[in-house]
Structures are given as structure tokens and as C-alpha cells.
Scaffold this active site. Structure first.
Site, PDB file in Angstrom:
ATOM      1  CE  LYS A  84      32.355 -73.213  80.722  1.00 26.66           C
ATOM      2  NZ  LYS A  84      31.794 -74.190  80.317  1.00 26.66           N
ATOM      3  CG  ASP A  85      36.768 -75.777  80.790  1.00 25.39           C
ATOM      4  OD1 ASP A  85      35.375 -75.541  81.044  1.00 25.39           O
ATOM      5  OD2 ASP A  85      37.375 -75.011  80.074  1.00 25.39           O
ATOM      6  NE  ARG A 130      25.912 -74.900  85.163  1.00 21.82           N
ATOM      7  CZ  ARG A 130      25.600 -74.139  83.684  1.00 21.82           C
ATOM      8  NH1 ARG A 130      24.192 -73.708  84.161  1.00 21.82           N
ATOM      9  NH2 ARG A 130      25.963 -74.014  82.385  1.00 21.82           N
ATOM     10  NE  ARG A 131      25.912 -75.367  79.694  1.00 22.84           N
ATOM     11  CZ  ARG A 131      26.773 -75.015  79.124  1.00 22.84           C
ATOM     12  NH1 ARG A 131      27.902 -76.091  78.279  1.00 22.84           N
ATOM     13  NH2 ARG A 131      27.533 -73.521  78.641  1.00 22.84           N
ATOM     14  NE  ARG A 148      34.490 -84.073  77.202  1.00 26.24           N
ATOM     15  CZ  ARG A 148      35.730 -84.420  77.160  1.00 26.24           C
ATOM     16  NH1 ARG A 148      35.798 -85.450  77.540  1.00 26.24           N
ATOM     17  NH2 ARG A 148      37.066 -83.569  77.062  1.00 26.24           N
ATOM     18  NE  ARG A 154      30.128 -78.783  73.595  1.00 27.73           N
ATOM     19  CZ  ARG A 154      30.342 -77.653  74.425  1.00 27.73           C
ATOM     20  NH1 ARG A 154      29.462 -78.050  75.909  1.00 27.73           N
ATOM     21  NH2 ARG A 154      31.286 -77.628  75.050  1.00 27.73           N
ATOM     22  CB  CYS A 240      34.336 -81.908  87.058  1.00 27.72           C
ATOM     23  SG  CYS A 240      35.619 -84.038  87.458  1.00 27.72           S
TER      24      CYS A 240
END
Length: 304
Positions: A84-85, A130-131, A148, A154, A240
Site C-alpha cells: 500500500k506504500d 482515505r481514513r 505520522r 503513533r 497519495c
């Protein structure tokens, strides 16, 4: 046995765990001892810069460009990525040769039992467009702040009171042995990021030997599903900054692809699904359908 294969990875605890997973899979498949593979840690810009959103400082390439350079310069034989990155468009000189079996694709909410259980006006930390958009669509009263860093960073920010809650990928938490942390959000509430939960291994396109070595551990279902999700991103010309969610599943030869596009503030969205045999064709058709039906605040975020 002398070192015979160099595996490049980022240096975060999760990245190192995933590199070990790839190493162990290669050793098991080829009958190699563990010391046949050298793990080469490469620090990326994305690891160094933690106080700004990816979109402000170069996008997903911040996770890959140093690994790409090392691979192209033959300092390593393969590199390990959280798929996903990885940017949708990759250098022609490189190819994703395999993916490990996909883990839990869901997001986990840490700080409350469910999104509905968050207090009115709660502060949620995330760096994901997205989140952010999905949370605000469900709960416009929430306040979203930038979070981040790796998992521990986090979680430390959350413990320090910088937010009331945060979201992390279930797959990463599980791989780090943190499977009891947080509450999984059903995919019909929050569809995940394209390729979430998948680990990919990239090699040089011209290195047939490395392609054969790595290709031997490819999980076909994961590869088919993730390639369809990434084909959707390409068809949408998403980047992104684009709030997009997608998830493919396979039933025999048939792929089913679900997707959702959102406005940045969650005030508008469009969703849909498609089925078929060829991932790229399904993705192209679904992208066209979504864009044709998307309200303007959503449509203007896509198309390059």
C-alpha cells in the site's frame, strides 16, 4: 554457507519483521539456511521526515526511492515493500516479482470500541487522506490531526494525549504481535486502502535469476487481487492525496472488486463494484463507472 542473496528493507520494526517473513519464506522454499540471505537496512526519506504529510514532501516515493536506487545500483538483489506504500507507476527497470499471502485487510481503531463510540468532537490522529475522508463521512463532528510515524510512534502520541484515537492497519499490528490492540472496523464500514495487508518483493526486470528465486514464493490469489486494486489506482490516475479505498477478492478464476472515492472532507462519495476474469479490465471498467457517477468534489480529485 556464504551470503548469496541480499534483501533490502526499511528499518522500522514492521519493515524488519516483513523482511524476516520474506527471508523465511525464501529459505523454506529453496531449502536455504537463514544465513544464505543478508538483510540490508536502507533508511528512507519517509522514515526521516515525520512532521509533514506525505503529499507535501514527495508522496509514496519517499518510501521507495532509496530502495529503488540500491536495487538499480545492484547493492541489493530484491527489496521488500508494504504494497500500500508503493507508487502505482513503477520504473520499467523494476518489477514486483512476488507477494506473500495477504494478512487482515481491515483498519483497527485504537482509543474507542467503534467509530460510533467516539465522543462528540473527538480528535483522531491519522495521516491518511482515505481514513480522514471516511471518518468525516461517518462522523463530521470529528477533528482530524496529522499522525505520522511507525506503529510505536503513533501509539506513543496517542498515549501522550495528542489525540483521543487513531487508526492502524490490522496487518501491521498482527505482524508485530499486537493483535490485542484496538478494534477491527468491518470493511463494510471502512473499506481499506488498495493493497493494504500485502507484502511485495521487487527485483530488477532484467534479473531473471532473482525473478525466479522470488517468484517461487508468490501467492497467486494475493497477487491477482492486489494487482487489480493497483490497476484501479492507475485507471483513476490517483495519487497519495486521493481519498480512495478498494478491495478485491477471488472466487476461483473470478475477481470481485469493490471501491469507494471520497471528497477530502467526506462530504461526498461514490462507490461501486465489478466482477470479471481479468483484473486490469475490471479495474478500468469500474474506474470509468465511478468517475461517471462521482459528484464534482470527488471527480476533481482524480484524473492526474
Amino acid at each position: 554457507m556464504a551470503i548469496k542473496f541480499k534483501l533490502g528493507t526499511r528499518g522500522s520494526p514492521l519493515a524488519l519483521t516483513q523482511a524476516n517473513m520474506v527471508r523465511d519464506a525464501l529459505c523454506a522454499r529453496h531449502g536455504w539456511p537463514v544465513d544464505a540471505i543478508e538483510r540490508v537496512v536502507i533508511r528512507t526519506t519517509g522514515d526521516r521526515v515525520q512532521d509533514r504529510a506525505l503529499a507535501e514532501i514527495g508522496g509514496k516515493a519517499l518510501w521507495t526511492k532509496e530502495l529503488d536506487r540500491a536495487l538499480l545500483d545492484r547493492e541489493i538483489d530484491a527489496s521488500v515493500h508494504s504494497m500500500k506504500d508503493v507508487e502505482t507507476l513503477r520504473p520499467e527497470a523494476l518489477v514486483i516479482a512476488a507477494m506473500l499471502p495477504r494478512a487482515d485487510v481491515r483498519d483497527r481503531l485504537i482509543g474507542a470500541d467503534a467509530i460510533d463510540a467516539l465522543p462528540h468532537g473527538a480528535v483522531v490522529g491519522t495521516s491518511s487522506p482515505r481514513r480522514r475522508a471516511q471518518l468525516l463521512r461517518l462522523r463530521p463532528d470529528l477533528s482530524i490531526v496529522l499522525f505520522r510515524g511507525n506503529v510505536d510512534t503513533r501509539l506513543a502520541k496517542l498515549a501522550a494525549g495528542e489525540a483521543d484515537a487513531t487508526l492502524l492497519a490490522a496487518a501491521g499490528l498482527d505482524r508485530l504481535g499486537r493483535d490485542t490492540i484496538g478494534h477491527a472496523i468491518p470493511t463494510d464500514v471502512m473499506l481499506p486502502a488498495p493493497a493494504q495487508g500485502a507484502v511485495g518483493i521487487e527485483v530488477r526486470s532484467a534479473d531473471a535469476a532473482a525473478q525466479a528465486i522470488v517468484g517461487a514464493i508468490d501467492d497467486d490469489v494475493t497477487s491477482r487481487c492486489v494487482r487489480a486494486e493497483r490497476a484501479l489506482l492507475a485507471a483513476l490516475r490517483a495519487d497519495c492525496q486521493s481519498p480512495v479505498a478498494a478491495l478485491a477478492s477471488a472466487a476461483g478464476a473470478t475477481l470481485s472488486l469493490r471501491a469507494e472515492l471520497l471528497a477530502e472532507d467526506g462530504s461526498a462519495f461514490v462507490d461501486g463494484h465489478a466482477e470479471g476474469l481479468i483484473g486490469e479490465a475490471i479495474a478500468a471498467g469500474l474506474a470509468g463507472d465511478l468517475l461517471s457517477r462521482a459528484p464534482d468534489p470527488v471527480r476533481r480529485l482524480f484524473g492526474g
